[in-house]
Design an enzyme around this catalytic site. Structure first.
Site, PDB file in Angstrom:
ATOM      1  N   ASN A  32       1.017  -1.212  -0.083  1.00 52.59           N
ATOM      2  CA  ASN A  32       0.027   0.068  -0.157  1.00 52.59           C
ATOM      3  C   ASN A  32       0.849   1.446   0.041  1.00 52.59           C
ATOM      4  O   ASN A  32       1.844   1.114   0.502  1.00 52.59           O
ATOM      5  CB  ASN A  32      -1.000   0.048   1.056  1.00 52.59           C
TER       6      ASN A  32
ATOM      7  N   ASN B 134      -0.705   8.712   0.645  1.00 57.26           N
ATOM      8  CA  ASN B 134      -0.330  10.014   0.443  1.00 57.26           C
ATOM      9  C   ASN B 134      -1.103  11.205   1.223  1.00 57.26           C
ATOM     10  O   ASN B 134      -2.109  10.658   2.001  1.00 57.26           O
ATOM     11  CB  ASN B 134      -0.383  10.498  -1.183  1.00 57.26           C
ATOM     12  N   ALA B 135      -0.637  12.328   1.115  1.00 56.54           N
ATOM     13  CA  ALA B 135      -1.112  13.251   2.096  1.00 56.54           C
ATOM     14  C   ALA B 135      -2.663  13.530   1.769  1.00 56.54           C
ATOM     15  O   ALA B 135      -3.197  14.026   2.862  1.00 56.54           O
ATOM     16  CB  ALA B 135      -0.570  14.631   1.993  1.00 56.54           C
TER      17      ALA B 135
ATOM     18  N   TYR C 192      -5.493  11.684   2.006  1.00 52.24           N
ATOM     19  CA  TYR C 192      -5.892  10.392   2.737  1.00 52.24           C
ATOM     20  C   TYR C 192      -6.516   9.350   1.572  1.00 52.24           C
ATOM     21  O   TYR C 192      -6.180   8.325   1.603  1.00 52.24           O
ATOM     22  CB  TYR C 192      -6.140  10.345   3.951  1.00 52.24           C
TER      23      TYR C 192
ATOM     24  N   CYS D 273      -4.022   0.354  -2.474  1.00 51.73           N
ATOM     25  CA  CYS D 273      -3.830  -0.651  -1.674  1.00 51.73           C
ATOM     26  C   CYS D 273      -2.795  -1.665  -2.114  1.00 51.73           C
ATOM     27  O   CYS D 273      -2.671  -1.706  -3.505  1.00 51.73           O
ATOM     28  CB  CYS D 273      -5.325  -1.252  -1.587  1.00 51.73           C
TER      29      CYS D 273
ATOM     30  N   GLU E 147      -3.122  -4.893  -2.763  1.00 52.43           N
ATOM     31  CA  GLU E 147      -3.780  -5.827  -4.141  1.00 52.43           C
ATOM     32  C   GLU E 147      -3.421  -4.955  -5.168  1.00 52.43           C
ATOM     33  O   GLU E 147      -2.955  -5.537  -6.363  1.00 52.43           O
ATOM     34  CB  GLU E 147      -5.001  -6.120  -3.634  1.00 52.43           C
TER      35      GLU E 147
ATOM     36  N   CYS F  55     -10.189  -4.910   0.834  1.00 57.92           N
ATOM     37  CA  CYS F  55     -11.507  -3.912   1.030  1.00 57.92           C
ATOM     38  C   CYS F  55     -12.432  -4.363  -0.264  1.00 57.92           C
ATOM     39  O   CYS F  55     -12.099  -5.053  -1.146  1.00 57.92           O
ATOM     40  CB  CYS F  55     -10.807  -2.738   0.965  1.00 57.92           C
TER      41      CYS F  55
ATOM     42  N   CYS G 241     -11.089  -3.700  -3.439  1.00 58.79           N
ATOM     43  CA  CYS G 241     -10.025  -4.790  -3.863  1.00 58.79           C
ATOM     44  C   CYS G 241     -10.762  -6.183  -4.278  1.00 58.79           C
ATOM     45  O   CYS G 241      -9.854  -6.722  -5.241  1.00 58.79           O
ATOM     46  CB  CYS G 241      -8.735  -4.667  -2.967  1.00 58.79           C
TER      47      CYS G 241
HETATM   48  N1  THU Z   1      -5.233  -1.702   2.729  1.00 61.13           N
HETATM   49  C1  THU Z   1      -4.577  -2.588   1.777  1.00 61.13           C
HETATM   50  O1  THU Z   1      -3.489  -2.184   1.224  1.00 61.13           O
HETATM   51  N2  THU Z   1      -5.138  -3.441   1.591  1.00 61.13           N
HETATM   52  C2  THU Z   1      -6.237  -4.172   2.305  1.00 61.13           C
HETATM   53  O2  THU Z   1      -6.730  -5.318   1.877  1.00 61.13           O
HETATM   54  C3  THU Z   1      -6.879  -3.372   3.167  1.00 61.13           C
HETATM   55  C4  THU Z   1      -6.420  -1.973   3.686  1.00 61.13           C
HETATM   56  C5  THU Z   1      -4.513  -0.332   3.054  1.00 61.13           C
HETATM   57  C6  THU Z   1      -5.209   0.820   2.819  1.00 61.13           C
HETATM   58  C7  THU Z   1      -4.606   1.895   3.704  1.00 61.13           C
HETATM   59  O3  THU Z   1      -3.369   2.313   3.268  1.00 61.13           O
HETATM   60  C8  THU Z   1      -4.346   1.047   4.907  1.00 61.13           C
HETATM   61  O4  THU Z   1      -4.241  -0.448   4.648  1.00 61.13           O
HETATM   62  C9  THU Z   1      -5.385   1.281   6.157  1.00 61.13           C
HETATM   63  O5  THU Z   1      -6.386   1.375   5.591  1.00 61.13           O
END
Ligand code: THU
Length: 135
Positions: free
Chosen positions: A45, A48-49, A51, A56, A58, A89, A92
């Site tokens: 993941n 950046n600023a 939010y 992600c 994935e 999420c 994803c």
């Molecule tokens: N996040 C992922 O990269 N993959 C997931 O399956 C769940 C959430 C990241 C997004 C964000 O950078 C951080 O986890 C917190 O939500």
């Protein structure tokens, strides 16, 4: 880790988690894909600023896979720390679904190994995919 799980992918996902850029959430996630032809791709993941604009793990792994000309995921490992399952999420789930087959497996991991494994169909039942666009 049982034999049907993939130590190489678990390690790739773990390494990717170590590269995550997460100054805001501090929640590092790594993902690793094996495609049906045996190639592997990893992602982390990247926040950046602004939010909501972060990406992600994935999504990063899928982008790398597509860049390499591959589009069929055999299995994907997702890893994060903490006690709760790091399930992909909603966005994803749809991203992985696009490149899934009936047998695509999703392995949700913690630092100690795989915590839960499931078929794409279980993670996103009644999903809308490329076939649904056919008339
Ligand atoms: N996040 C992922 O990269 N993959 C997931 O399956 C769940 C959430 C990241 C997004 C964000 O950078 C951080 O986890 C917190 O939500």
């Amino acid at each position: 880790m049982s034999q049907d799980q993939d130590k190489e992918l678990f390690e790739l996902a773990t390494q990717a988690m170590g590269k995550a850029y997460v100054p805001y959430s501090k929640f590092a996630v790594g993902a690793a894909i094996r495609t049906v032809n045996g190639s592997t791709y990893a992602g982390c993941n990247v926040e950046n600023a602004s939010y909501p604009e972060g990406t992600c793990a994935e999504a990063g792994a899928i982008a790398s896979m597509v860049l390499d000309g591959q589009t069929k995921i055999e299995s994907i490992y997702v890893i994060g720390k903490g006690d709760a399952l790091v399930t992909p999420c909603g966005g994803c789930r749809q991203r992985v679904r696009e490149f899934s087959t009936a047998s695509t497996m999703i392995h949700i991991c913690g630092p100690e190994g795989v915590r839960k494994s499931m078929l794409m169909e279980e993670l996103l039942p009644f999903s809308f995919g490329p076939e649904n666009l056919k008339e």
